[in-house]
Design a protein around this motif. Structure first.
Motif, PDB file in Angstrom:
ATOM      1  N   UNK A   1       9.283  -2.655  -3.995  1.00  0.00           N
ATOM      2  CA  UNK A   1       7.611  -1.874  -4.828  1.00  0.00           C
ATOM      3  C   UNK A   1       8.074  -0.693  -5.114  1.00  0.00           C
ATOM      4  N   UNK A   2       8.420   0.196  -4.378  1.00  0.00           N
ATOM      5  CA  UNK A   2       8.230   1.613  -4.915  1.00  0.00           C
ATOM      6  C   UNK A   2       9.321   1.775  -5.958  1.00  0.00           C
ATOM      7  N   UNK A   3      10.507   1.290  -5.772  1.00  0.00           N
ATOM      8  CA  UNK A   3      11.481   1.159  -7.765  1.00  0.00           C
ATOM      9  C   UNK A   3      10.948   0.787  -8.294  1.00  0.00           C
ATOM     10  N   UNK A   4      10.249  -0.934  -8.295  1.00  0.00           N
ATOM     11  CA  UNK A   4       9.219  -1.759  -9.261  1.00  0.00           C
ATOM     12  C   UNK A   4       7.987  -1.159 -10.433  1.00  0.00           C
ATOM     13  N   UNK A   5       7.451  -0.355  -8.773  1.00  0.00           N
ATOM     14  CA  UNK A   5       6.285   0.204  -9.362  1.00  0.00           C
ATOM     15  C   UNK A   5       6.785   1.566 -10.444  1.00  0.00           C
ATOM     16  N   UNK A   6       7.281   2.023 -10.043  1.00  0.00           N
ATOM     17  CA  UNK A   6       7.839   3.938 -10.229  1.00  0.00           C
ATOM     18  C   UNK A   6       8.670   3.423 -11.612  1.00  0.00           C
ATOM     19  N   UNK A   7       9.359   2.410 -11.681  1.00  0.00           N
ATOM     20  CA  UNK A   7      10.417   2.009 -13.722  1.00  0.00           C
ATOM     21  C   UNK A   7       8.496   1.487 -13.802  1.00  0.00           C
TER      22      UNK A   7
ATOM     23  N   UNK B   1       9.184  16.113  -7.134  1.00  0.00           N
ATOM     24  CA  UNK B   1       9.310  15.146  -6.536  1.00  0.00           C
ATOM     25  C   UNK B   1       9.814  14.066  -6.367  1.00  0.00           C
ATOM     26  N   UNK B   2      10.133  12.958  -7.473  1.00  0.00           N
ATOM     27  CA  UNK B   2      10.991  11.528  -7.268  1.00  0.00           C
ATOM     28  C   UNK B   2      11.906  12.046  -7.207  1.00  0.00           C
ATOM     29  N   UNK B   3      12.814  13.240  -7.587  1.00  0.00           N
ATOM     30  CA  UNK B   3      14.266  13.175  -7.611  1.00  0.00           C
ATOM     31  C   UNK B   3      14.432  13.458  -6.303  1.00  0.00           C
ATOM     32  N   UNK B   4      13.839  14.628  -5.198  1.00  0.00           N
ATOM     33  CA  UNK B   4      13.586  15.703  -4.194  1.00  0.00           C
ATOM     34  C   UNK B   4      13.812  13.971  -2.748  1.00  0.00           C
ATOM     35  N   UNK B   5      12.613  12.650  -3.404  1.00  0.00           N
ATOM     36  CA  UNK B   5      12.599  12.031  -1.939  1.00  0.00           C
ATOM     37  C   UNK B   5      12.887  10.793  -2.573  1.00  0.00           C
TER      38      UNK B   5
ATOM     39  N   UNK C   1       4.521  11.676 -10.893  1.00  0.00           N
ATOM     40  CA  UNK C   1       3.508  12.922 -10.741  1.00  0.00           C
ATOM     41  C   UNK C   1       4.155  14.468 -11.039  1.00  0.00           C
ATOM     42  N   UNK C   2       5.167  13.955 -11.093  1.00  0.00           N
ATOM     43  CA  UNK C   2       6.482  14.931 -10.913  1.00  0.00           C
ATOM     44  C   UNK C   2       8.108  14.392 -11.507  1.00  0.00           C
ATOM     45  N   UNK C   3       9.122  15.190 -10.869  1.00  0.00           N
ATOM     46  CA  UNK C   3       9.907  14.732 -11.961  1.00  0.00           C
ATOM     47  C   UNK C   3      10.157  15.134 -10.648  1.00  0.00           C
TER      48      UNK C   3
ATOM     49  N   UNK D   1       0.486  -1.361  -0.119  1.00  0.00           N
ATOM     50  CA  UNK D   1      -0.230  -0.331  -0.305  1.00  0.00           C
ATOM     51  C   UNK D   1       0.550   0.824  -0.072  1.00  0.00           C
ATOM     52  N   UNK D   2       1.529   1.318   0.975  1.00  0.00           N
ATOM     53  CA  UNK D   2       2.128   2.635   0.871  1.00  0.00           C
ATOM     54  C   UNK D   2       3.725   2.697   0.056  1.00  0.00           C
ATOM     55  N   UNK D   3       3.746   1.429  -0.908  1.00  0.00           N
ATOM     56  CA  UNK D   3       5.078   1.492  -1.824  1.00  0.00           C
ATOM     57  C   UNK D   3       3.933   2.232  -3.462  1.00  0.00           C
ATOM     58  N   UNK D   4       3.115   1.662  -3.449  1.00  0.00           N
ATOM     59  CA  UNK D   4       2.065   2.347  -4.592  1.00  0.00           C
ATOM     60  C   UNK D   4       1.491   3.122  -4.840  1.00  0.00           C
ATOM     61  N   UNK D   5       1.422   3.846  -3.240  1.00  0.00           N
ATOM     62  CA  UNK D   5       0.913   5.553  -3.159  1.00  0.00           C
ATOM     63  C   UNK D   5       2.198   6.668  -3.661  1.00  0.00           C
ATOM     64  N   UNK D   6       3.511   5.588  -3.107  1.00  0.00           N
ATOM     65  CA  UNK D   6       4.581   6.806  -2.680  1.00  0.00           C
ATOM     66  C   UNK D   6       5.214   6.562  -4.713  1.00  0.00           C
TER      67      UNK D   6
END
Length: 260
Positions: A134-140, A88-92, A84-86, A73-78
């Protein structure tokens, strides 16, 4: 031979060979049980000590599933936030990497002190271990969309929500399920490691406590039986994730349509 049959038969043959060699070496060299128990003795111990081992398995499995679901749940939301924003991704994203590379044994004592509830503290520790895939794969996956399809959606003036639901999410599903296969095993590892650090005892004990307690008593057969349960649980979680992937992707994605 059908591919599904081969996937079960070949590993089973290898397992029988390894167990036979193990049993033969223990019997041939007359190794004492407190050094290396034989597979037969390990299975006998699993049967005779099933009540405490089974309760410990349920406790560890509860921690694993709770942490895995939380990580999903947390990984998908992140990941949705990142896509939505490069900026935000670069910062976090570096902080997500920081969670991954920080040894859980270093932060688990602090979490256990800060969080008074034992179960919640173990779930948090295991979640931190399982979160990054989860964060890495889903974002990719959300980023890996066909440029032509993206242009087609833009040409038809699709909204950001329509692009997300109808283009990005379907494109990300193979990556997401790949992350699930990794994260499920890491959730189990995180749960066991957190139990080791916490040193849980009493009635709510996990398999890590059984391993520690068996080690103190030099009850090596029970230790091996607990390790066997952990391994079988990990394999079961992986098979479950592969089955879910087959259901979700089997009718349309090349990774599940291949007959090789």
């Amino acid at each position: 031979m059908k591919p599904h049959t081969a996937k079960v038969l070949y590993p089973a043959i290898v397992a029988v060979i390894l167990l036979t060699v193990w049993q033969g070496l223990v019997t041939g060299f007359k190794l004492p049980p407190y050094l290396v128990p034989s597979p037969i003795l390990m299975l006998q111990t699993l049967v005779t000590d099933w009540q405490p081992l089974g309760l410990s398995l349920l406790f560890t499995l509860k921690i694993t599933l709770l942490s895995f679901l939380t990580a999903v749940v947390v990984g998908v939301l992140v990941s949705f936030l990142f896509v939505q924003s490069r900026q935000v991704e670069t910062a976090l994203f570096p902080y997500a990497v920081l969670l991954q590379v920080t040894p859980i044994v270093a932060v688990a004592p602090l979490i256990i002190i800060w969080v008074k509830n034992p179960t919640a503290s173990l779930v948090i520790c295991a979640t931190l271990v399982a979160l990054f895939p989860i964060i890495s794969n889903t974002t990719l996956g959300l980023r890996s969309i066909d440029p032509d399809l993206q242009s087609y959606f833009a040409m038809n003036r699709a909204s950001r929500a329509q692009t997300l639901l109808r283009l990005r999410i379907p494109s990300a599903l193979p990556y997401f399920f790949g992350g699930l296969r990794i994260s499920s095993g890491l959730a189990l590892i995180g749960a066991v490691v957190a139990e080791f650090v916490a040193g849980t005892g009493g009635t709510s004990t996990g398999l890590a406590y059984q391993i520690l307690f068996a080690g103190y008593q030099l009850n090596i057969p029970r230790m091996f039986a607990a390790l066997l349960l952990i391994s079988l649980t990990g394999v079961g979680l992986f098979v479950l994730m592969a089955w879910l992937s087959k259901i979700a992707l089997g009718s349309w994605h090349a990774s599940e349509l291949s007959r090789d």
